[in-house]
Design a protein around this motif. Sequence first.
Motif, PDB file in Angstrom:
ATOM      1  N   GLY A 175       0.765  -1.085   0.077  1.00 46.82           N
ATOM      2  CA  GLY A 175       0.118  -0.034  -0.055  1.00 46.82           C
ATOM      3  C   GLY A 175       0.938   1.053  -0.158  1.00 46.82           C
ATOM      4  N   ASP A 176       0.758   1.982   1.208  1.00 48.79           N
ATOM      5  CA  ASP A 176       1.512   3.460   1.138  1.00 48.79           C
ATOM      6  C   ASP A 176       2.733   3.083   1.967  1.00 48.79           C
ATOM      7  N   THR A 177       3.165   1.731   2.496  1.00 50.22           N
ATOM      8  CA  THR A 177       4.116   1.527   3.585  1.00 50.22           C
ATOM      9  C   THR A 177       5.127   0.914   2.652  1.00 50.22           C
ATOM     10  N   VAL A 178       6.317   1.480   3.035  1.00 48.54           N
ATOM     11  CA  VAL A 178       7.718   0.824   2.462  1.00 48.54           C
ATOM     12  C   VAL A 178       8.281  -0.233   3.311  1.00 48.54           C
ATOM     13  N   LEU A 179       8.433  -1.243   2.815  1.00 51.29           N
ATOM     14  CA  LEU A 179       8.943  -2.574   3.741  1.00 51.29           C
ATOM     15  C   LEU A 179      10.373  -2.632   3.055  1.00 51.29           C
ATOM     16  N   ALA A 180      11.491  -2.513   4.028  1.00 47.37           N
ATOM     17  CA  ALA A 180      13.029  -2.277   3.426  1.00 47.37           C
ATOM     18  C   ALA A 180      13.779  -3.140   4.040  1.00 47.37           C
ATOM     19  N   TYR A 202      22.809  -6.895   8.348  1.00 48.57           N
ATOM     20  CA  TYR A 202      21.478  -6.539   7.837  1.00 48.57           C
ATOM     21  C   TYR A 202      20.724  -5.687   8.717  1.00 48.57           C
ATOM     22  N   ALA A 203      19.572  -5.024   8.061  1.00 45.42           N
ATOM     23  CA  ALA A 203      18.623  -4.375   9.001  1.00 45.42           C
ATOM     24  C   ALA A 203      17.280  -4.403   8.338  1.00 45.42           C
ATOM     25  N   LEU A 204      16.119  -4.362   9.068  1.00 48.49           N
ATOM     26  CA  LEU A 204      14.786  -4.421   8.483  1.00 48.49           C
ATOM     27  C   LEU A 204      14.037  -3.071   8.890  1.00 48.49           C
ATOM     28  N   VAL A 239       2.212  -8.885   2.222  1.00 46.61           N
ATOM     29  CA  VAL A 239       3.226  -8.473   1.589  1.00 46.61           C
ATOM     30  C   VAL A 239       4.582  -8.788   2.189  1.00 46.61           C
ATOM     31  N   ALA A 240       5.583  -9.484   1.690  1.00 48.04           N
ATOM     32  CA  ALA A 240       6.717  -9.922   2.396  1.00 48.04           C
ATOM     33  C   ALA A 240       7.827  -9.597   1.618  1.00 48.04           C
ATOM     34  N   LEU A 241       9.040  -9.102   2.337  1.00 51.26           N
ATOM     35  CA  LEU A 241      10.381  -9.036   1.720  1.00 51.26           C
ATOM     36  C   LEU A 241      11.390  -9.823   2.461  1.00 51.26           C
ATOM     37  N   ARG A 242      12.260 -10.390   1.603  1.00 47.61           N
ATOM     38  CA  ARG A 242      13.439 -11.062   2.393  1.00 47.61           C
ATOM     39  C   ARG A 242      14.836 -10.339   1.883  1.00 47.61           C
ATOM     40  N   VAL A 243      15.622 -10.446   2.842  1.00 49.09           N
ATOM     41  CA  VAL A 243      16.850  -9.546   2.746  1.00 49.09           C
ATOM     42  C   VAL A 243      17.780 -10.830   3.176  1.00 49.09           C
ATOM     43  N   PRO A 244      19.142 -10.953   2.395  1.00 43.45           N
ATOM     44  CA  PRO A 244      20.002 -11.799   2.859  1.00 43.45           C
ATOM     45  C   PRO A 244      20.693 -11.314   4.190  1.00 43.45           C
ATOM     46  N   THR A 245      21.008 -12.263   5.179  1.00 40.88           N
ATOM     47  CA  THR A 245      21.476 -11.718   6.476  1.00 40.88           C
ATOM     48  C   THR A 245      23.114 -11.557   6.256  1.00 40.88           C
ATOM     49  N   THR A 246      23.672 -12.169   5.322  1.00 44.77           N
ATOM     50  CA  THR A 246      25.070 -12.028   4.945  1.00 44.77           C
ATOM     51  C   THR A 246      25.565 -11.368   3.622  1.00 44.77           C
ATOM     52  N   ALA A 247      26.513 -10.863   3.362  1.00 43.06           N
ATOM     53  CA  ALA A 247      27.108 -10.324   2.300  1.00 43.06           C
ATOM     54  C   ALA A 247      26.883 -11.384   1.004  1.00 43.06           C
ATOM     55  N   ARG A 248      26.430 -10.980   0.115  1.00 38.27           N
ATOM     56  CA  ARG A 248      26.599 -11.860  -1.319  1.00 38.27           C
ATOM     57  C   ARG A 248      27.239 -11.056  -2.546  1.00 38.27           C
TER      58      ARG A 248
END
Length: 577
Positions: A394-399, A509-511, A545-554
Amino acid sequence: MELAEALRSQDEWYDPEWQALRVRLSSQAYHTRLRGDIFVHPTKASAEYTLALLDSGEQWRAERAVPMLRRLVDSQDTDPSHATYGIWPWFYDEPLAEMAAPDWNWADFIGVQLVEVLTRHAKTLTELDIDLAEALHASLEHACQAIIRRDVTPAYTNIAIMGTYVTIAGGRLLDDAGILGYGRDRLRRLVRFTEKWEGFAEYNSPAYTAIAIVELTRMLRDFDGEDLRLAQGLHDRAWRDIAVHWHRPSGQWAGPHSRSYSTFLGDGHTEHVDVLERGVGEFIHIHRQPSAPTSTHHALPLRCPGELLGFFTDEAPMHDVVAELPHATVPTTALTRIRPGYALGVASHGIFWEQARPLIAYAPGESGAVAFRVRWLYDGRDLASGRLFSRMSGDTVLAGACCASDVGAAHADLDRESVGRLRASDVRLRFEYAGAPRGGLPPEAGLGECVNIPFGTSAHISLRVVDAAFGAYVPLVVSSTTESRSALDVVLYAGAERTFDLTDAFPAYALFALALAEHPSGQADLSTVTHDRHTGFAEIALARVALRVPTTARPAALLSELAPGPDEFVTRALDRP
């Protein structure tokens, strides 16, 4: 009058001993080994000054230009067997062989000045020094050959355009069918590329789009026939990119920005502001810091297409711009949300390099615009190996913020010594408010706590950092305030300087969730944002709505594959204007 004023200012910088301008060294100097608070003699700025001297029509100024041009010619590498053939050093103080990394763009930037000098002042130069006139033609040929040898792709937007102008105009000046043919073919490749991807690869970049418009305006002035028609299409597209991102209430160019030298227009680098003000005229006014008048654009007929002027006068804008950019250096989808009370720009995949703005918002303030952006810092520097992932709910950024393991910390390509490593005594994710928010920021906030921040005269920001990790260190959320900005920082590490190995399964990482509203009653409830950790990934979610982020460097290429695609990024958007 304008040129005379600009010249009076530049005359003060002239160093007769060096036959060049003398300026203070810039902090953004990736290509040079020179450091410190020193004065240097730049080749590009000096070349621009010589053109202005000749444009003045004053005999003594033309006589000053002659030895300056001779010095410029003599500092070019003219040996075709060299990798640096056809280019110049940044500074006369530092030869090409001593630079940290020679800048091949100088063939394009200085090549433009040579074309202008030879086109407008060939008669004057021949009268003053016929040998110099011949040397300038030879120098232009070397620059054209360097441009042809390098052959940048259309994805390198501003240099692709600039080199096209130099080789077409230069080919005609030199009566060289090979150079001219290359330039005309390159123009057609550039048009096909932008038509295929419906835009430029260096998307929505204040400084670089302005450079593109300047060079395209030269084409409109100097080209004819089919070349002119093709250049006109590119020119109008560049102006449209600015227009649809213009936020009249704040007087700012909305993000996200692929390349930007400053958060606010008019801070520091002002040449792009000059392009806007000349092109749009009375329909635009940009608050800028006091700066010296420029002589760079006085002879160019800069003009925004009339049908786009309405974007610059709309006091209550209401539209979204969504751009799919698979051809960008970091493939991404960009959303710009324009509302009367704010302008939000966010990229589905971006970098935290100092010249990038992957997540930035503007709003009208009580005494000018205010801005809010997200940065990843190490010892106060922007982390170029940091990456932003985002999705809209919607109007929310998940980052989420994560790291690339195969690029440099200060610069992706020019800082190879730091690839996979980070040496620092302080590492933090910063939510920066340029200008003091009404009511200030809380002195500290716990991880997971929602923070509501007044933004400008009427808008509000809701922010919630739900998870973060940097090795085994416990993150701390604190605020800080200076005269020019306030910030809420997620301190990931603060202690003795040490080297962190980002390739060794090191969590980094950060969410967070971020939402903007035009009025307090519309503030988002971020309490329902959830997060979780899986093997190798962290996840943030809201309303399915879900966002996945690597927890270690890739590796950077893998991050591009893992980043949200266009269909995932935006769940609801108004039509593009």
